[in-house]
Design an enzyme around this catalytic site. Structure first.
Site, PDB file in Angstrom:
ATOM      1  N   HIS A 199      22.118  41.981  43.625  1.00  6.01           N
ATOM      2  CA  HIS A 199      20.932  41.931  42.766  1.00  6.01           C
ATOM      3  C   HIS A 199      20.737  43.184  41.914  1.00  6.01           C
ATOM      4  O   HIS A 199      20.406  43.061  40.725  1.00  6.01           O
ATOM      5  CB  HIS A 199      19.665  41.663  43.606  1.00  6.01           C
ATOM      6  CG  HIS A 199      19.682  40.327  44.286  1.00  6.01           C
ATOM      7  ND1 HIS A 199      18.627  39.844  45.030  1.00  6.01           N
ATOM      8  CD2 HIS A 199      20.642  39.347  44.338  1.00  6.01           C
ATOM      9  CE1 HIS A 199      18.926  38.638  45.507  1.00  6.01           C
ATOM     10  NE2 HIS A 199      20.148  38.326  45.111  1.00  6.01           N
TER      11      HIS A 199
ATOM     12  N   ASP B  55      24.409  31.903  43.567  1.00  4.24           N
ATOM     13  CA  ASP B  55      23.599  33.105  43.800  1.00  4.24           C
ATOM     14  C   ASP B  55      23.906  34.145  42.735  1.00  4.24           C
ATOM     15  O   ASP B  55      24.580  33.853  41.739  1.00  4.24           O
ATOM     16  CB  ASP B  55      23.802  33.645  45.233  1.00  4.24           C
ATOM     17  CG  ASP B  55      25.218  34.149  45.516  1.00  4.24           C
ATOM     18  OD1 ASP B  55      25.931  34.491  44.563  1.00  4.24           O
ATOM     19  OD2 ASP B  55      25.598  34.191  46.706  1.00  4.24           O
TER      20      ASP B  55
HETATM   21  O1  T3D Z   1      28.764  37.834  51.003  1.00  2.00           O
HETATM   22  C1  T3D Z   1      27.898  37.723  50.179  1.00  2.00           C
HETATM   23  O2  T3D Z   1      27.289  38.699  49.777  1.00  2.00           O
HETATM   24  C2  T3D Z   1      27.568  36.343  49.628  1.00  2.00           C
HETATM   25  C3  T3D Z   1      27.901  36.205  48.220  1.00  2.00           C
HETATM   26  C4  T3D Z   1      28.614  35.134  47.817  1.00  2.00           C
HETATM   27  C5  T3D Z   1      28.891  35.009  46.393  1.00  2.00           C
HETATM   28  C6  T3D Z   1      30.192  34.271  46.055  1.00  2.00           C
HETATM   29  O3  T3D Z   1      30.763  34.688  45.089  1.00  2.00           O
HETATM   30  S1  T3D Z   1      30.701  32.931  46.961  1.00  2.00           S
HETATM   31  C7  T3D Z   1      32.110  32.355  46.054  1.00  2.00           C
HETATM   32  C8  T3D Z   1      33.348  33.153  46.352  1.00  2.00           C
HETATM   33  N1  T3D Z   1      34.461  32.843  45.468  1.00  2.00           N
HETATM   34  C9  T3D Z   1      35.205  31.775  45.609  1.00  2.00           C
HETATM   35  O4  T3D Z   1      35.001  30.938  46.470  1.00  2.00           O
HETATM   36  C10 T3D Z   1      36.413  31.658  44.693  1.00  2.00           C
HETATM   37  C11 T3D Z   1      37.696  31.468  45.485  1.00  2.00           C
HETATM   38  N2  T3D Z   1      38.857  31.445  44.607  1.00  2.00           N
HETATM   39  C12 T3D Z   1      39.257  30.333  44.005  1.00  2.00           C
HETATM   40  O5  T3D Z   1      38.685  29.264  44.107  1.00  2.00           O
HETATM   41  C13 T3D Z   1      40.514  30.465  43.169  1.00  2.00           C
HETATM   42  O6  T3D Z   1      41.157  31.660  43.520  1.00  2.00           O
HETATM   43  C14 T3D Z   1      40.226  30.462  41.645  1.00  2.00           C
HETATM   44  C15 T3D Z   1      39.866  29.033  41.215  1.00  2.00           C
HETATM   45  C16 T3D Z   1      39.111  31.397  41.270  1.00  2.00           C
HETATM   46  C17 T3D Z   1      41.508  30.894  40.899  1.00  2.00           C
HETATM   47  O7  T3D Z   1      42.599  30.103  41.299  1.00  2.00           O
HETATM   48  P1  T3D Z   1      44.108  30.559  40.962  1.00  2.00           P
HETATM   49  O8  T3D Z   1      44.974  29.423  41.389  1.00  2.00           O
HETATM   50  O9  T3D Z   1      44.174  31.013  39.561  1.00  2.00           O
HETATM   51  O10 T3D Z   1      44.374  31.857  41.829  1.00  2.00           O
HETATM   52  P2  T3D Z   1      44.655  31.929  43.416  1.00  2.00           P
HETATM   53  O11 T3D Z   1      46.096  31.797  43.675  1.00  2.00           O
HETATM   54  O12 T3D Z   1      43.730  31.018  44.145  1.00  2.00           O
HETATM   55  O13 T3D Z   1      44.173  33.447  43.718  1.00  2.00           O
HETATM   56  C18 T3D Z   1      45.038  34.571  43.475  1.00  2.00           C
HETATM   57  C19 T3D Z   1      44.886  35.530  44.633  1.00  2.00           C
HETATM   58  O14 T3D Z   1      43.518  35.975  44.683  1.00  2.00           O
HETATM   59  C20 T3D Z   1      45.167  34.842  45.962  1.00  2.00           C
HETATM   60  O15 T3D Z   1      45.723  35.833  46.825  1.00  2.00           O
HETATM   61  P3  T3D Z   1      47.308  35.781  47.199  1.00  2.00           P
HETATM   62  O16 T3D Z   1      47.608  34.396  47.735  1.00  2.00           O
HETATM   63  O17 T3D Z   1      48.012  36.039  45.869  1.00  2.00           O
HETATM   64  O18 T3D Z   1      47.502  36.870  48.203  1.00  2.00           O
HETATM   65  C21 T3D Z   1      43.791  34.469  46.459  1.00  2.00           C
HETATM   66  O19 T3D Z   1      43.713  34.339  47.848  1.00  2.00           O
HETATM   67  C22 T3D Z   1      42.968  35.667  45.975  1.00  2.00           C
HETATM   68  N3  T3D Z   1      41.572  35.320  45.834  1.00  2.00           N
HETATM   69  C23 T3D Z   1      41.016  34.481  44.938  1.00  2.00           C
HETATM   70  N4  T3D Z   1      39.715  34.422  45.105  1.00  2.00           N
HETATM   71  C24 T3D Z   1      39.418  35.239  46.143  1.00  2.00           C
HETATM   72  C25 T3D Z   1      40.604  35.805  46.600  1.00  2.00           C
HETATM   73  N5  T3D Z   1      40.647  36.666  47.629  1.00  2.00           N
HETATM   74  C26 T3D Z   1      39.466  36.977  48.215  1.00  2.00           C
HETATM   75  N6  T3D Z   1      38.292  36.466  47.793  1.00  2.00           N
HETATM   76  C27 T3D Z   1      38.214  35.614  46.769  1.00  2.00           C
HETATM   77  N7  T3D Z   1      37.015  35.160  46.355  1.00  2.00           N
END
Ligand code: T3D
Length: 256
Positions: free
Chosen positions: A83, A138
């Protein structure tokens, strides 16, 4: 390398989120670095700000590896970490551009939407990822997206978690411009430099006025306009604007 890097070019401050291996997901250091960078942005010499991401992501919200064990007290983390930075962006009396270079997901999408305008690389995507893991929008996501897209489209999108391409985001009015990925940094710099040349106090007051307009009555808004217009006439840039018009020359605004 720091989790957040800043660089100055004239009156433009560029803030780069820098955890490229995880598409610039938020951890405590990133929150702290962003807070420090937004403090730096308050400097009077800064007249426009660009927020972007290092590597192929903009920011994908919370680092989910921190949820591996247990979510912890999310409410406190939101209040304590997320925030203040969202509020700091809205409180900056200067334009803030999100240069969305890649995936903007979850709170990263909210961060982009908290900025005054968004330009996107053609490879950028916008993902309201919260619902995909059973969470709700959020970090201002529900507030800003509703105001940008309207309630019907905001619900359709935020409740679906659907990945939006840059071209779709442009068609929806979520971003004002889409450029080729390689051209994004130079286009963001060019746009920021143009904005930085404007009468910054007038731009800042316009930002404040529009934020107020969202919930104000007409009477309240008319009064707010009268107050801020009075303040605007007291700026050096107003004097310069009128003088330049009368002397038939381009104005040289100093942001004062
Ligand atoms: O705790 C609190 O304070 C609460 C707050 C919460 C707020 C939030 O933001 S909740 C939402 C969190 N974010 C997500 O759920 C997004 C998760 N990621 C995805 O859905 C996908 O990565 C994307 C659609 C954004 C992108 O897809 P793509 O295919 O281009 O990339 P990828 O292969 O999924 O990601 C690349 C790397 O980044 C991968 O790591 P690796 O396999 O190369 O070692 C992936 O695990 C990492 N990564 C992506 N998003 C996150 C992440 N690592 C940690 N946290 C992430 N959010």
């Amino acid at each position: 390398m720091a989790e957040v890097e800043t660089s100055r070019d004239g009156a433009v401050l560029t803030i780069t989120l820098n955890r490229p291996d995880v598409l610039n997901a938020f951890n405590s250091e990133l929150h702290r670095g962003l807070a420090a960078a937004l403090k730096e942005a308050r400097d009077g010499g800064v007249r426009a700000v660009v927020i972007t991401g290092a590597g192929r992501g903009f920011c994908v919200g919370q680092d989910l590896t921190e949820f591996r064990e247990a979510p912890g007290d999310i409410g406190s983390r939101l209040r304590g970490n997320y925030h203040p930075n969202i509020r700091a962006i809205r409180a900056l009396e200067k334009p803030v551009i999100a240069a969305v270079n890649g995936a903007a997901a979850g709170a990263g999408m909210s961060l982009a939407c908290a900025c005054d305008l968004r330009i996107a690389a053609d490879s950028a995507t916008f993902v309201p990822a919260f619902i995909n893991i059973g969470l709700i929008p959020d970090s201002g996501g529900s507030y800003f997206v509703t105001r940008i897209l309207g309630p019907a489209r905001a619900f359709e999108w935020l409740a679906s978690g659907r990945r939006l391409t840059a071209v779709e985001a442009h068609a929806w009015g979520l971003v004002s411009e889409v450029v080729q990925t390689d051209a994004l940094p130079s286009r963001a710099a060019e746009l920021a430099a143009q904005l930085a040349d404007l009468p910054t106090r007038g731009v800042g007051m316009t930002k404040r006025l529009l934020d107020h307009a969202v919930t104000a009555t007409l009477e309240e808004q008319l009064e707010r306009e009268a107050q801020l217009q009075t303040a605007a006439t007291q700026t050096e840039d107003f004097k310069e604007g009128v003088a330049a018009f009368l002397e038939k020359r381009p104005p040289r605004f100093r942001g004062a």
